[in-house]
Every structure is written in C-alpha cells, then in structure tokens.
Design a protein around this motif. Structure first.
Motif, PDB file in Angstrom:
ATOM      1  N   ARG A   1     -83.228  15.778  10.300  1.00 33.19           N
ATOM      2  CA  ARG A   1     -83.449  17.147  10.778  1.00 33.19           C
ATOM      3  C   ARG A   1     -83.771  17.136  12.261  1.00 33.19           C
ATOM      4  O   ARG A   1     -84.179  16.121  12.824  1.00 33.19           O
ATOM      5  CB  ARG A   1     -84.568  17.832   9.994  1.00 33.19           C
ATOM      6  N   ALA A   2     -83.574  18.285  12.878  1.00 35.53           N
ATOM      7  CA  ALA A   2     -83.904  18.477  14.288  1.00 35.53           C
ATOM      8  C   ALA A   2     -84.524  19.854  14.444  1.00 35.53           C
ATOM      9  O   ALA A   2     -84.078  20.813  13.816  1.00 35.53           O
ATOM     10  CB  ALA A   2     -82.670  18.341  15.167  1.00 35.53           C
ATOM     11  N   VAL A   3     -85.568  19.967  15.265  1.00 33.09           N
ATOM     12  CA  VAL A   3     -86.251  21.234  15.507  1.00 33.09           C
ATOM     13  C   VAL A   3     -86.221  21.518  17.005  1.00 33.09           C
ATOM     14  O   VAL A   3     -86.505  20.631  17.816  1.00 33.09           O
ATOM     15  CB  VAL A   3     -87.712  21.191  15.009  1.00 33.09           C
ATOM     16  N   PHE A   4     -85.854  22.727  17.358  1.00 35.39           N
ATOM     17  CA  PHE A   4     -85.880  23.126  18.761  1.00 35.39           C
ATOM     18  C   PHE A   4     -86.273  24.587  18.852  1.00 35.39           C
ATOM     19  O   PHE A   4     -86.230  25.320  17.867  1.00 35.39           O
ATOM     20  CB  PHE A   4     -84.525  22.884  19.437  1.00 35.39           C
ATOM     21  N   LYS A   5     -86.677  25.000  20.070  1.00 39.25           N
ATOM     22  CA  LYS A   5     -87.034  26.392  20.297  1.00 39.25           C
ATOM     23  C   LYS A   5     -85.832  27.141  20.846  1.00 39.25           C
ATOM     24  O   LYS A   5     -85.085  26.617  21.669  1.00 39.25           O
ATOM     25  CB  LYS A   5     -88.210  26.502  21.267  1.00 39.25           C
ATOM     26  N   LEU A   6     -85.688  28.378  20.400  1.00 37.29           N
ATOM     27  CA  LEU A   6     -84.548  29.174  20.845  1.00 37.29           C
ATOM     28  C   LEU A   6     -84.582  29.395  22.350  1.00 37.29           C
ATOM     29  O   LEU A   6     -83.539  29.405  23.007  1.00 37.29           O
ATOM     30  CB  LEU A   6     -84.540  30.523  20.113  1.00 37.29           C
ATOM     31  N   ASP A   7     -85.781  29.562  22.929  1.00 43.96           N
ATOM     32  CA  ASP A   7     -85.829  29.767  24.373  1.00 43.96           C
ATOM     33  C   ASP A   7     -85.483  28.508  25.149  1.00 43.96           C
ATOM     34  O   ASP A   7     -85.108  28.583  26.320  1.00 43.96           O
ATOM     35  CB  ASP A   7     -87.185  30.328  24.815  1.00 43.96           C
ATOM     36  N   GLU A   8     -85.576  27.325  24.516  1.00 42.51           N
ATOM     37  CA  GLU A   8     -85.079  26.114  25.161  1.00 42.51           C
ATOM     38  C   GLU A   8     -83.573  26.192  25.359  1.00 42.51           C
ATOM     39  O   GLU A   8     -83.039  25.791  26.398  1.00 42.51           O
ATOM     40  CB  GLU A   8     -85.413  24.881  24.319  1.00 42.51           C
ATOM     41  N   LEU A   9     -82.873  26.704  24.351  1.00 42.13           N
ATOM     42  CA  LEU A   9     -81.422  26.856  24.441  1.00 42.13           C
ATOM     43  C   LEU A   9     -81.058  27.917  25.477  1.00 42.13           C
ATOM     44  O   LEU A   9     -80.169  27.719  26.305  1.00 42.13           O
ATOM     45  CB  LEU A   9     -80.844  27.235  23.077  1.00 42.13           C
ATOM     46  N   ILE A  10     -81.773  29.055  25.455  1.00 43.57           N
ATOM     47  CA  ILE A  10     -81.482  30.133  26.399  1.00 43.57           C
ATOM     48  C   ILE A  10     -81.716  29.667  27.828  1.00 43.57           C
ATOM     49  O   ILE A  10     -80.957  29.991  28.748  1.00 43.57           O
ATOM     50  CB  ILE A  10     -82.355  31.365  26.097  1.00 43.57           C
TER      51      ILE A  10
ATOM     52  N   LYS B 279     -89.227   9.263   9.757  1.00 43.20           N
ATOM     53  CA  LYS B 279     -89.833  10.263  10.653  1.00 43.20           C
ATOM     54  C   LYS B 279     -89.841   9.838  12.122  1.00 43.20           C
ATOM     55  O   LYS B 279     -90.335  10.570  12.978  1.00 43.20           O
ATOM     56  CB  LYS B 279     -91.264  10.605  10.214  1.00 43.20           C
ATOM     57  N   PHE B 280     -89.317   8.662  12.425  1.00 43.72           N
ATOM     58  CA  PHE B 280     -89.268   8.211  13.813  1.00 43.72           C
ATOM     59  C   PHE B 280     -87.887   7.722  14.209  1.00 43.72           C
ATOM     60  O   PHE B 280     -87.567   7.689  15.383  1.00 43.72           O
ATOM     61  CB  PHE B 280     -90.287   7.087  14.057  1.00 43.72           C
TER      62      PHE B 280
ATOM     63  N   ALA C 296     -89.129   9.403  18.843  1.00 46.05           N
ATOM     64  CA  ALA C 296     -88.279   8.927  17.758  1.00 46.05           C
ATOM     65  C   ALA C 296     -86.875   8.610  18.250  1.00 46.05           C
ATOM     66  O   ALA C 296     -86.194   7.758  17.689  1.00 46.05           O
ATOM     67  CB  ALA C 296     -88.210   9.985  16.654  1.00 46.05           C
ATOM     68  N   ALA C 297     -86.422   9.300  19.295  1.00 41.82           N
ATOM     69  CA  ALA C 297     -85.066   9.088  19.788  1.00 41.82           C
ATOM     70  C   ALA C 297     -84.984   7.927  20.770  1.00 41.82           C
ATOM     71  O   ALA C 297     -83.922   7.626  21.296  1.00 41.82           O
ATOM     72  CB  ALA C 297     -84.559  10.357  20.470  1.00 41.82           C
ATOM     73  N   GLY C 298     -86.086   7.247  21.015  1.00 39.20           N
ATOM     74  CA  GLY C 298     -86.066   6.114  21.917  1.00 39.20           C
ATOM     75  C   GLY C 298     -86.089   6.493  23.378  1.00 39.20           C
ATOM     76  O   GLY C 298     -85.606   5.741  24.225  1.00 39.20           O
TER      77      GLY C 298
ATOM     78  N   ARG D  85     -76.716  24.980  26.579  1.00 38.57           N
ATOM     79  CA  ARG D  85     -76.383  23.792  25.790  1.00 38.57           C
ATOM     80  C   ARG D  85     -77.585  22.855  25.788  1.00 38.57           C
ATOM     81  O   ARG D  85     -78.152  22.544  26.833  1.00 38.57           O
ATOM     82  CB  ARG D  85     -75.165  23.095  26.410  1.00 38.57           C
ATOM     83  N   VAL D  86     -77.992  22.429  24.586  1.00 41.53           N
ATOM     84  CA  VAL D  86     -79.068  21.446  24.463  1.00 41.53           C
ATOM     85  C   VAL D  86     -78.617  20.334  23.525  1.00 41.53           C
ATOM     86  O   VAL D  86     -77.770  20.538  22.655  1.00 41.53           O
ATOM     87  CB  VAL D  86     -80.377  22.075  23.931  1.00 41.53           C
ATOM     88  N   GLN D  87     -79.195  19.167  23.737  1.00 43.61           N
ATOM     89  CA  GLN D  87     -78.928  18.015  22.870  1.00 43.61           C
ATOM     90  C   GLN D  87     -80.250  17.506  22.330  1.00 43.61           C
ATOM     91  O   GLN D  87     -81.150  17.161  23.096  1.00 43.61           O
ATOM     92  CB  GLN D  87     -78.197  16.923  23.650  1.00 43.61           C
ATOM     93  N   ILE D  88     -80.375  17.491  20.999  1.00 43.05           N
ATOM     94  CA  ILE D  88     -81.635  17.151  20.345  1.00 43.05           C
ATOM     95  C   ILE D  88     -81.402  15.971  19.409  1.00 43.05           C
ATOM     96  O   ILE D  88     -80.382  15.937  18.689  1.00 43.05           O
ATOM     97  CB  ILE D  88     -82.191  18.345  19.541  1.00 43.05           C
ATOM     98  N   PRO D  89     -82.296  14.987  19.379  1.00 42.52           N
ATOM     99  CA  PRO D  89     -82.131  13.865  18.451  1.00 42.52           C
ATOM    100  C   PRO D  89     -82.308  14.299  16.994  1.00 42.52           C
ATOM    101  O   PRO D  89     -83.176  15.109  16.676  1.00 42.52           O
ATOM    102  CB  PRO D  89     -83.238  12.894  18.878  1.00 42.52           C
ATOM    103  N   LEU D  90     -81.482  13.761  16.118  1.00 40.09           N
ATOM    104  CA  LEU D  90     -81.614  13.964  14.683  1.00 40.09           C
ATOM    105  C   LEU D  90     -82.530  12.876  14.128  1.00 40.09           C
ATOM    106  O   LEU D  90     -82.226  11.684  14.225  1.00 40.09           O
ATOM    107  CB  LEU D  90     -80.245  13.890  14.012  1.00 40.09           C
TER     108      LEU D  90
END
Length: 565
Positions: free
Chosen positions: A73-82, A99-100, A539-541, A88-93
C-alpha cells in the motif's frame, strides 16, 4: 480527512496480469478541498478466485474493506499531488508483511476537471422579409457543425414578434462547446414562427469562434442566405445578422494558478506581550497551554500550506517583547533569535524556536502589529508581483494591540501585495480591538466586490479564536482539522481575487515527460514533518542529502535536508 480516520472505498480495478509495470488507465474523480488534509490510500491486492470479487464501481461512501489479500500500500496527501510539479508524484509501495520493505513505486498523475468558461453573445437582425414579420415572430438557432457534417443544436433564442429589425437578449455558450477545434464551424439559422405555431426558415449563415472573437463590427455582419432563393437573379440576401456583443472572460480558479506554478508561503509571527500583567513565561501551566495552542495551530495551518511550495524553510518572527542581548530595542525580532535570517527549518523548527524564545525574551504590556505587517510586505516585494508567489501570514496573539490605526494603514498598503493574514487568538485573548481590523477588511472586500475602484481597501484578515473552536471531546487531530478549516477556507478566493485585480492570468499547466522507471526528482519533496512521510521514505531506502533549492524570496539557499533516492 485525517490519517487515522476511517477509510472509504473510492474505486477499484479488475484483476490484471502480474507484470513489473502495471498501467491503470481508468480515471478516478476526487473532490478537493484546500483547507483540509485529505489522505488517499492505494492498495495493491492479490487476486484469488476463492475470495469475493472486488467491485469495480463501489457505491459512494462504501467503507467495506477489500476482500482480497493486500500485498502493498501507499498513502499520500491530495494536496501533495496538487502542489507537485506537473501534478505528478511518485510514492513507494510498502509491503504489508514487513511494513518497511518497498516492492516498487506508485506514480500518480492528476488532471483538473473541465470547468465552466462562459462566452456571452448577442445578435440583432436587419431587413428580414416584410411579408413574414407582419403576423410572425423571428428567432434563431445555433448549431455546431460536426466532423461528419451533422449538426448539433447549441442554442435557441426567444421569439421577437412583429418587427423586421429584432434584437435578441444576450446569451451564454460554453467555450469548450464552440472552440474545441480551431476550424469548428457554427451554423446560425434564422427562423420564423406564425400565430398558429407553424415554423419556417428565413435563411442561414456560417461563422466560427475565431471570427466571433473580433467582436461587434464589420467582421461580424452576415448575410442571411435562403438556399431556395439564392439561385434567383438579383437575389442578395434575406436580411442581415450582426453580432452586437461578444464577451470572452476566462475565469481562473485557485487550482489553475497552483498547477501553473504559483507557490504558497507560510509566514508566522508570535505575540509575546503580557496583557493584564499576566507574565507570558512565569506561570508554567499558562505557558504550557499557550505553547500547546500555538503548536496545534502551526501544525494545522502549516501542514497544508507547506505542500504548495518548494522550500520547507519558513520565515517566523516574534514581537511584543524585547530580546535581552539585543543592542538596540526593536518592535520585532526573528523568532529563532538568529540575527542573520528569520527562516526556520520545517514546522518543528517554528515550534522549537517559539518555545526557546518564550523562555528568553522579556514581554511587553502590548504589541505593535504594524511593523510585522510591513516586514512581511517587504518579503512579498522581493518575491515579485507576477503571480508566482502568494503569502499566508499567521499571527498568534492574546489581543493586546497597541497600534490599531497604524496597523490599519499598514493593511491598506498590504492590500496591493499577494498576502492573506490570519490572526489566531490564543489563551484568554480579548479580540475586541482585533475585530476592528477584521470588520475593516470585510467592509473593504465588499466594496471591492461591488467594483468601487476608488474606495480604499485593506488586506484580507481572518480572525480565529481558539477558545471558541475547542470542544472537550476533540482529539488533537480533530482540533487541528477544525483550526485549518476555519483559518484557511478564505485563502483560495482571496488569492484569485488578488490575481484578477492585478490582471494576472494563469499560465498553461506544467507538463512532465519522464521515462518509466526513472527516479522522481521533480517538484516538491514529501515533507519529513509528516509521520507517514518518515515511514514511507525510510521503507523505500531513501537517504538524507542536502540539496540547493530556490527559497522563493529571490535568493538561492541550501535547503533543508531533502529526500533523494
């Protein structure tokens, strides 16, 4: 609406083959609200035939969990994308088992929904056939000529009776309906309707959006041609149509400006004055309560505004007190007590600086607000007036203002600069004097909206009294959400109003062309002030490295430690 809240299922895809790169082409619509922290969670699931199928179109508000095993899973904030470069955002899965461990990346791309862009038109006609108008009324229809030569009806006017020189009411068409193709033709058909309701055609003509843009004049006078009479000798027309009004006003929204590059900057000022002889730093319980309120407010407001700027360095000031080691007495000082720069690193930097200053400074009885407003105005001047920067000044105070009239004059100057001001009443604040600033601001905003250009106006001011917002059953997260909604909901219309008054148009959206698999080094970094960000980056290194970025105040400075893979 908060990271710890209940998740509501928005949408889901069907099963797809297991591949290293998966493209989810379906678009999902999410309602955006500036003043709220809106979290979005993406879950990658293992499809098994034994488990219940995941609905592709869940009912709105469905809160039922997915019935498939979740791999990552990946969690991000909508205002980060805006606020991200190019939407465009890139988030680690992150793998759910460890969990890491990062098993890949989620690339999210956004696009604004089409908005209303009305174009106002008005037509009049002259010398329509005399033998028709005696017992009939005239009207017209506008059709869009499709690529297959079919006609799509866009508008039908009202009927004007018994005149060969009708002038119809103005009407609106949407830009996307008539200007979706540069060479799109519009066909205008002049019609009549007699007393018993029988309709007939007077004639027609062709035009286009490109031609209508010239407005009223000789370029938009048209001959109404009846195809049945056009072959007759000496036939010229069956009257003329004339464009009498063309108004093409493009309304830019808050998001139009943000995605075209406008940055929001968070500026803080803390009033250390001690009204009613109540020392700011001598009563421990009082001090802890005040610091708690300031921290909640800084995190509530700052965590939203910070995602709309590249730099995570925030100007912060103190006033209403004197610094013991300061050689010359000043009306205000840098909150971090650093004489070189007022910039604090992240929201934690603001809170720590406020706590340390509260111990060291000597409080005054009242505070002067005008110097703080003037100082922030100077910052906005250095950032420029081209619409690329907008500032949100948040002032924390108990309400002991010594210079109401001078502050109103400062706000009059500030009204010409890209600045919104939020005054947060903390502790047992008495906001009677502060309400004069708010009432003056509200009255002038009403005058401005009424287009009284000669009236004096002041910068928009919002007053938030924490004592009226706090509820006993609130958690810290709920209290912060209430603060941010109350404090920030007027900022988007204030910003767009300032842009319109200064005739600043939104630039075309920024586009990002990036090969698949390339590390995302564009735009804003995911803030380390947020707990989700810490977990995802670790977690994404990701490693911590120092970059050089533009602060937005006209100089290049070393930024805070940013996340780079």
């Amino acid at each position: 609406m908060c990271a710890a809240g209940q998740w509501k299922l928005l949408a889901a895809s069907g099963p797809m083959p297991r591949k290293p790169n998966i493209s989810l082409t379906r678009k999902y619509t999410v309602d955006y609200t500036f003043e709220r922290s809106q979290y979005v969670k993406f879950e990658l699931c293992e499809y098994t035939e034994d488990s219940d199928a995941t609905p592709e179109c869940p009912e709105e508000g469905d809160a039922s969990p997915l019935q498939q095993p979740v791999l990552a899973r990946a969690v991000f904030k909508l205002d980060e994308l805006i606020g991200a470069f190019g939407l465009r955002v890139q988030i680690p899965l992150i793998a759910t088992m460890s969990k890491f461990e990062s098993i890949g990346s989620l690339i999210v791309m956004g696009k604004l929904a089409p908005k209303s862009q009305p174009i106002t038109l008005q037509f009049s006609a002259h010398h329509l056939p005399h033998h028709i108008f005696d017992e009939s009324g005239f009207y017209f229809q506008i059709y869009r000529v499709e690529t297959n030569d079919e006609r799509k009806l866009l508008y039908q006017s009202e009927v004007i009776p018994r005149t060969s020189h009708p002038k119809w009411n103005s009407f609106c068409l949407q830009r996307h309906a008539i200007a979706d193709n540069r060479n799109r033709l519009l066909e205008v058909v002049s019609m009549y309707r007699d007393e018993v309701g029988v309709c007939g055609t007077v004639g027609k003509f062709l035009t286009s959006y490109a031609k209508l843009k010239y407005g009223a004049g000789a370029e938009n006078v048209y001959n109404v041609i009846n195809s049945k009479k056009s072959e007759k000798k000496g036939y010229v027309n069956s009257g003329t149509f004339q464009l009498t009004q063309f108004t093409d006003v493009r309304y830019y929204s808050f998001l139009d400006y943000i995605i075209s590059g406008t940055q929001l900057h968070f500026v803080t000022a803390v009033d250390f004055s001690q009204p009613n002889q109540n020392p700011f730093c001598t009563i421990i319980e009082d001090k802890l309560e005040l610091m708690s309120e300031i921290e909640n407010s800084v995190r509530a407001i700052g965590r939203i505004v910070r995602d709309y700027s590249d730099s995570k360095l925030f100007p912060a000031f103190g006033f209403g007190a004197s610094v013991p080691d300061q050689k010359a007495k000043s009306t205000h000082f840098n909150l971090n007590l650093n004489g070189a720069t007022p910039l604090c690193r992240g929201l934690d930097g603001i809170i720590n600086a406020c706590s340390e200053a509260g111990v060291k400074v000597i409080p005054d009885y009242k505070a002067n607000f005008a110097p703080i407003v003037n100082t922030v105005v100077e910052i906005t001047k250095s950032a420029g007036m081209r619409g690329m920067h907008y500032f949100v000044l948040t002032i924390f105070t108990r309400g002991a203002i010594a210079d109401v009239e001078e502050t109103i004059k400062s706000l009059e100057v500030a009204s010409t600069f890209p600045l919104s001001i939020i005054i947060v009443g903390i502790g047992d604040s008495n906001c009677d004097q502060l309400n004069r600033l708010v009432i003056k601001s509200d009255n002038d905003q009403m005058k401005m909206n009424g287009h009284k250009e000669n009236e004096t106006n002041v910068a928009p001011v919002k007053l938030v009294e924490l004592s009226k917002l706090k509820q006993e059953e609130d958690t810290a997260e709920q209290f912060r959400a209430r603060i941010s909604e109350e404090a920030l909901h007027q900022v988007p219309p204030q910003m767009t109003s300032w842009m319109r008054r200064h005739n600043i148009a939104a630039r075309p959206p920024i586009l990002v062309i990036q090969p698949p698999g390339q590390a995302n080094i564009y735009g804003k970094r995911r803030s380390l002030d947020n707990q989700f960000d810490r977990v995802n980056l670790k977690a994404a290194g990701f490693r911590r490295t120092s970059l050089t970025t533009t602060t937005g105040f006209g100089k290049i400075r070393p930024s805070s430690e940013c996340a780079m893979k």
